[in-house]
Design a protein around this motif. Structure first.
Motif, PDB file in Angstrom:
ATOM      1  N   VAL A   1       8.762 -27.382 -23.657  1.00 18.67           N
ATOM      2  CA  VAL A   1       7.985 -27.287 -22.783  1.00 18.67           C
ATOM      3  C   VAL A   1       7.677 -25.938 -22.420  1.00 18.67           C
ATOM      4  CG1 VAL A   1       7.239 -28.170 -20.420  1.00 18.67           C
ATOM      5  CG2 VAL A   1       8.597 -29.561 -21.928  1.00 18.67           C
ATOM      6  N   ALA A   2       6.362 -25.636 -22.207  1.00 21.01           N
ATOM      7  CA  ALA A   2       5.719 -24.219 -22.045  1.00 21.01           C
ATOM      8  C   ALA A   2       5.590 -23.980 -20.571  1.00 21.01           C
ATOM      9  CB  ALA A   2       4.566 -23.769 -22.804  1.00 21.01           C
ATOM     10  N   ASP A   3       5.698 -22.716 -20.074  1.00 27.17           N
ATOM     11  CA  ASP A   3       5.455 -22.498 -18.570  1.00 27.17           C
ATOM     12  C   ASP A   3       3.990 -23.060 -18.071  1.00 27.17           C
ATOM     13  OD1 ASP A   3       3.807 -20.649 -19.744  1.00 27.17           O
ATOM     14  OD2 ASP A   3       4.595 -19.000 -18.550  1.00 27.17           O
ATOM     15  N   ASP A   4       3.277 -23.088 -19.216  1.00 33.35           N
ATOM     16  CA  ASP A   4       1.731 -23.775 -18.639  1.00 33.35           C
ATOM     17  C   ASP A   4       1.631 -25.341 -18.731  1.00 33.35           C
ATOM     18  OD1 ASP A   4       1.401 -24.066 -21.304  1.00 33.35           O
ATOM     19  OD2 ASP A   4       0.011 -22.554 -21.618  1.00 33.35           O
ATOM     20  N   GLY A   5       2.943 -26.043 -19.159  1.00 37.24           N
ATOM     21  CA  GLY A   5       2.877 -27.524 -19.252  1.00 37.24           C
ATOM     22  C   GLY A   5       2.701 -28.059 -20.616  1.00 37.24           C
ATOM     23  N   ARG A   6       2.352 -27.073 -21.574  1.00 39.17           N
ATOM     24  CA  ARG A   6       1.951 -27.778 -22.922  1.00 39.17           C
ATOM     25  C   ARG A   6       3.442 -28.071 -23.564  1.00 39.17           C
ATOM     26  NH1 ARG A   6       0.147 -22.953 -26.191  1.00 39.17           N
ATOM     27  NH2 ARG A   6       1.103 -21.770 -24.690  1.00 39.17           N
ATOM     28  N   ARG A   7       3.312 -28.828 -24.532  1.00 41.94           N
ATOM     29  CA  ARG A   7       4.323 -29.257 -25.237  1.00 41.94           C
ATOM     30  C   ARG A   7       4.216 -29.127 -26.803  1.00 41.94           C
ATOM     31  NH1 ARG A   7       7.487 -32.655 -21.502  1.00 41.94           N
ATOM     32  NH2 ARG A   7       6.430 -32.749 -19.658  1.00 41.94           N
ATOM     33  N   SER A   8       5.372 -29.068 -27.216  1.00 42.63           N
ATOM     34  CA  SER A   8       5.665 -28.806 -28.611  1.00 42.63           C
ATOM     35  C   SER A   8       6.444 -29.763 -29.353  1.00 42.63           C
ATOM     36  CB  SER A   8       5.574 -27.436 -29.080  1.00 42.63           C
ATOM     37  OG  SER A   8       5.551 -27.381 -30.495  1.00 42.63           O
ATOM     38  N   GLY A   9       6.195 -30.496 -30.320  1.00 41.17           N
ATOM     39  CA  GLY A   9       7.370 -31.291 -30.892  1.00 41.17           C
ATOM     40  C   GLY A   9       6.660 -32.776 -31.232  1.00 41.17           C
TER      41      GLY A   9
END
Length: 195
Positions: A139-147
């Motif tokens: 989870v990135a600081d801007d709310g994006r998610r990867s995976g």
């Protein structure tokens, strides 16, 4: 590869993250490195690789290339300031398995690892400041998610937001530090620890 992670997400494109990504990719795993900067790049200046770090590079087949870019360090010494008290005195020849450390510029190590990781098929997601892991996703600081990933590795350094969030570790800087430098030493002159 039954039962072994096939997809791996790594937070941080520093030496540890790149070396881990390369090792996993060479095992046939799908690896994505997440980096907070717009493009992966070295951060910092000088770097000292201890024998354990050199062993990792040896296992990755990169040791000769990295050694050609650095300078062997056979002896390191440090003094307390103020006062000049000797607080660090390591002669690598005195170790059970004598092997010098290697001093080199961080950019040199980065270039070798980054090129090898890209050649091995490692993917990169930039501009992604990983701050947490949820359900196998970074989870990135801007709310994006990867995976999602089968395995997530945090290689984002001593001030890791993931470790701070997940483990409740403090992100404040340590109250101590060190200033490192190199000094050209005249050939044949002995090192005088009292100087």
């Amino acid at each position: 590869m039954s039962g072994r992670p096939r997809t791996i997400g790594i937070a941080g494109a520093g030496p540890a993250g790149l070396a881990a990504a390369l090792a996993f990719a060479r095992q046939g795993r799908e690896v994505v490195v997440h980096e907070r900067f717009a493009a992966p790049a070295p951060v910092g200046a000088g770097f000292m690789l201890q024998p354990t770090g050199l062993a990792v590079l040896r296992a990755l087949g990169l040791e000769p290339e990295v050694r050609a870019l650095g300078q062997p360090l056979n002896h390191i010494a440090g003094r307390r300031h103020p006062g000049g008290q000797l607080v660090l005195d390591v002669r690598y020849a005195d170790l059970k398995r004598p092997e010098p450390a290697l001093g080199l510029h961080r950019a040199a190590l980065f270039e070798v690892l980054y090129r090898a990781a890209r050649e091995a098929g490692v993917g990169f997601e930039t501009g992604f400041t990983a701050v947490d892991v949820e359900d196998g996703r970074l989870v990135a600081d801007d709310g994006r998610r990867s995976g999602p990933f089968d395995l997530v590795a945090d290689a984002s350094g001593a001030r890791s937001s993931i470790a701070g969030h997940r483990l409740g570790l403090s992100r404040q800087a340590l109250a101590w530090g060190a200033l490192w430098g190199t000094t050209p030493w005249p050939a044949g002159d002995a090192f005088d620890p009292s100087a």
